[in-house]
Write a protein that holds these residues in place. Structure first.
Motif, mmCIF file in Angstrom:
data_model
loop_
_atom_site.group_PDB
_atom_site.id
_atom_site.type_symbol
_atom_site.label_atom_id
_atom_site.label_comp_id
_atom_site.label_asym_id
_atom_site.label_seq_id
_atom_site.Cartn_x
_atom_site.Cartn_y
_atom_site.Cartn_z
ATOM 1 N N PHE A 1 -10.342 -12.144 2.067
ATOM 2 C CA PHE A 1 -11.785 -12.039 1.602
ATOM 3 C C PHE A 1 -11.185 -12.592 0.797
ATOM 4 N N GLU A 2 -10.677 -12.514 -0.085
ATOM 5 C CA GLU A 2 -10.653 -13.790 -1.147
ATOM 6 C C GLU A 2 -11.413 -15.231 -0.462
ATOM 7 N N ALA A 3 -10.935 -15.927 0.745
ATOM 8 C CA ALA A 3 -11.349 -16.916 1.035
ATOM 9 C C ALA A 3 -12.943 -16.707 1.437
ATOM 10 N N ILE A 4 -13.564 -15.802 1.920
ATOM 11 C CA ILE A 4 -14.834 -15.598 1.907
ATOM 12 C C ILE A 4 -15.923 -15.532 0.643
ATOM 13 N N LYS A 5 -16.558 -16.398 1.140
ATOM 14 C CA LYS A 5 -17.361 -17.196 0.480
ATOM 15 C C LYS A 5 -18.140 -16.175 -0.962
ATOM 16 N N ASP A 6 -18.713 -15.083 -0.180
ATOM 17 C CA ASP A 6 -19.400 -13.781 -0.403
ATOM 18 C C ASP A 6 -18.492 -12.843 -1.394
ATOM 19 N N VAL A 7 -17.755 -13.170 -1.056
ATOM 20 C CA VAL A 7 -16.863 -12.492 -1.768
ATOM 21 C C VAL A 7 -17.212 -12.144 -3.443
ATOM 22 N N THR A 8 -16.594 -11.391 -4.090
ATOM 23 C CA THR A 8 -16.699 -12.030 -5.420
ATOM 24 C C THR A 8 -15.699 -11.022 -6.805
ATOM 25 N N ARG A 9 -15.370 -10.296 -5.544
ATOM 26 C CA ARG A 9 -13.988 -9.562 -5.888
ATOM 27 C C ARG A 9 -13.791 -9.060 -4.626
ATOM 28 N N PHE A 10 -11.451 -9.313 -4.982
ATOM 29 C CA PHE A 10 -11.393 -7.887 -3.730
ATOM 30 C C PHE A 10 -10.251 -7.261 -5.350
ATOM 31 N N LEU A 11 -10.307 -6.223 -4.951
ATOM 32 C CA LEU A 11 -9.451 -5.753 -6.063
ATOM 33 C C LEU A 11 -9.186 -4.384 -6.243
ATOM 34 N N PRO A 12 -7.172 -4.494 -5.732
ATOM 35 C CA PRO A 12 -6.470 -3.569 -5.340
ATOM 36 C C PRO A 12 -6.321 -1.736 -6.257
ATOM 37 N N LEU A 13 -6.392 -1.554 -5.682
ATOM 38 C CA LEU A 13 -6.672 -0.429 -6.497
ATOM 39 C C LEU A 13 -5.565 0.218 -6.674
ATOM 40 N N ASN A 14 -5.242 1.773 -7.504
ATOM 41 C CA ASN A 14 -4.250 2.353 -8.196
ATOM 42 C C ASN A 14 -3.516 3.477 -7.727
ATOM 43 N N VAL A 15 -3.509 3.353 -6.176
ATOM 44 C CA VAL A 15 -3.277 4.587 -5.712
ATOM 45 C C VAL A 15 -2.046 4.555 -4.814
ATOM 46 N N SER A 16 -1.076 5.366 -4.391
ATOM 47 C CA SER A 16 0.318 5.294 -3.504
ATOM 48 C C SER A 16 -0.681 5.523 -2.500
ATOM 49 N N GLY A 17 -1.299 6.254 -1.796
ATOM 50 C CA GLY A 17 -1.436 6.476 -0.480
ATOM 51 C C GLY A 17 -2.910 5.681 0.084
ATOM 52 N N ALA A 18 -2.674 5.257 1.944
ATOM 53 C CA ALA A 18 -4.239 5.249 1.952
ATOM 54 C C ALA A 18 -4.850 6.075 2.230
ATOM 55 N N PHE A 19 -5.617 6.646 1.586
ATOM 56 C CA PHE A 19 -6.263 8.030 1.986
ATOM 57 C C PHE A 19 -7.574 7.449 2.157
ATOM 58 N N HIS A 20 -9.138 8.492 2.818
ATOM 59 C CA HIS A 20 -9.315 8.258 3.593
ATOM 60 C C HIS A 20 -9.039 7.510 5.060
ATOM 61 N N SER A 21 -7.900 7.586 5.691
ATOM 62 C CA SER A 21 -7.876 6.515 6.411
ATOM 63 C C SER A 21 -7.113 7.282 7.628
ATOM 64 N N ARG A 22 -6.678 6.684 9.089
ATOM 65 C CA ARG A 22 -5.780 7.446 9.670
ATOM 66 C C ARG A 22 -4.442 7.801 9.291
ATOM 67 N N TYR A 23 -3.725 7.214 8.798
ATOM 68 C CA TYR A 23 -2.344 7.284 7.686
ATOM 69 C C TYR A 23 -2.570 8.804 6.767
ATOM 70 N N MET A 24 -3.467 9.430 7.342
ATOM 71 C CA MET A 24 -3.223 10.326 6.178
ATOM 72 C C MET A 24 -4.203 12.088 7.593
ATOM 73 N N SER A 25 -4.011 11.914 8.993
ATOM 74 C CA SER A 25 -4.195 12.740 9.709
ATOM 75 C C SER A 25 -3.194 13.303 9.541
ATOM 76 N N LYS A 26 -1.921 13.198 8.973
ATOM 77 C CA LYS A 26 -0.711 14.922 9.105
ATOM 78 C C LYS A 26 -1.028 15.665 8.367
ATOM 79 N N ALA A 27 -1.739 14.433 6.642
ATOM 80 C CA ALA A 27 -1.432 15.360 6.293
ATOM 81 C C ALA A 27 -2.932 16.287 6.645
ATOM 82 N N LYS A 28 -4.213 15.510 7.138
ATOM 83 C CA LYS A 28 -4.955 16.354 7.695
ATOM 84 C C LYS A 28 -4.829 17.639 8.204
ATOM 85 N N GLN A 29 -3.510 17.863 9.590
ATOM 86 C CA GLN A 29 -3.152 18.673 10.009
ATOM 87 C C GLN A 29 -2.890 19.667 9.626
ATOM 88 N N GLU A 30 -2.128 19.441 8.529
ATOM 89 C CA GLU A 30 -1.521 20.285 6.962
ATOM 90 C C GLU A 30 -2.641 21.092 6.481
#
Length: 288
Positions: free
Chosen positions: A174-203
């Motif tokens: 993303f940093e190599a794409i000319k229109d990208v003004t910033r790529f900012l990693p967030l201070n979280v430990s989980g992949a929230f709102h993604s397919r990786y939360m499906s087990k959490a969702k089921q429970e």
């Protein structure tokens, strides 16, 4: 018309709610008893830096948002025309719409925070400067198929979510794409709102099944659909919210499309106010 919006994770800050806990002693005591720790101490003193850990952040924000709403409405019977919340904030929107009481909401967010915090090795990053379609295209073209779009926060602020190493791999792309003004990693430990939360969702789905919800007294805009909640789908929508994108931009466009709409952020910080300002500046309202 006015919409009250409630912030989610990322808006927490040490000192939040400090003027509210003593004013709402009974609810604060109720929260302490249920959580097994002092909510006031967590928010004001932040011992062990727990405020930024998901399982603590979510109850803390829920309580501060809820008390802020009660303070806002205690001297007036005037209700907002609509309510909405970003991710965790949606629980405060449902609380404001009297779908559940303070204690039930806190039980729900405590469980949600616990389940989400158990999904480790995840990462998220904000991509600034591209729209949703462009981010999607970049992920496809660069074979980053393991990454999902988690939040569409503003027309040119898209949050991606996936395994930590995949998010790290995506950074130089993303940093190599000319229109990208910033790529900012967030201070979280989980992949929230993604397919990786499906087990959490089921429970969480099973947990939600044990509750009874009241009728919506105010329309609540859902993150999943960017449209008002349907009464018979409250549980399903809350479960889906965990592993689906937060359609914040579309939600705000939907509300602006209703006519002369004002927004007021209830809770700590001004994150949503800033996003709404950018959405108004860069987007088109929806007419349906």
């Amino acid at each position: 018309m006015i919409t009250y919006v409630f912030p989610g994770q990322g808006s927490q800050q040490q000192g939040m709610g400090s003027e509210l806990f003593d004013e709402f002693k009974e609810l604060t005591a109720q929260a302490d008893e249920m959580l097994g720790y002092s909510i006031k101490r967590l928010c004001v003193e932040n011992p062990y830096s727990n405020l930024n850990k998901t399982q603590f952040t979510q109850p803390a924000l829920y309580v501060v948002n809820a008390l802020s709403y009660l303070k806002k409405t205690q001297h007036s019977d005037k209700k907002p025309d609509f309510v909405a919340g970003h991710s965790l904030g949606e629980y405060n929107a449902l609380f404001a719409a009297e779908v559940f009481d303070f204690e039930t909401g806190l039980k729900l967010v405590r469980k949600r925070g616990e389940l989400m915090s158990m999904v480790s090795n995840g990462g998220m990053a904000a991509v600034m400067g591209l729209n949703e379609e462009q981010v999607s295209q970049a992920l496809k073209e660069n074979h980053l198929h393991t990454i999902d779009i988690a939040n569409v926060n503003a027309p040119y602020q898209i949050v991606i979510s996936g395994k930590k190493e995949d998010i790290e791999k995506a950074a130089p792309v993303f940093e190599a794409i000319k229109d990208v003004t910033r790529f900012l990693p967030l201070n979280v430990s989980g992949a929230f709102h993604s397919r990786y939360m499906s087990k959490a969702k089921q429970e969480f789905e099973q947990f939600l099944d044990t509750f009874h919800f009241s009728s919506l007294s105010i329309p609540v805009i859902s993150n999943v659909f960017a449209r008002p909640y349907k009464q018979e789908q409250i549980k399903l929508t809350l479960a889906d919210q965990i592993d689906h994108s937060v359609k914040w931009t579309e939600s705000v466009h939907y509300l602006i499309g209703k006519g002369q709409m004002e927004f007021e952020e209830i809770g700590p910080g001004h994150v949503l106010t800033g996003l709404i300002h950018r959405i108004k500046k860069d987007g088109e309202p929806l007419s349906h």
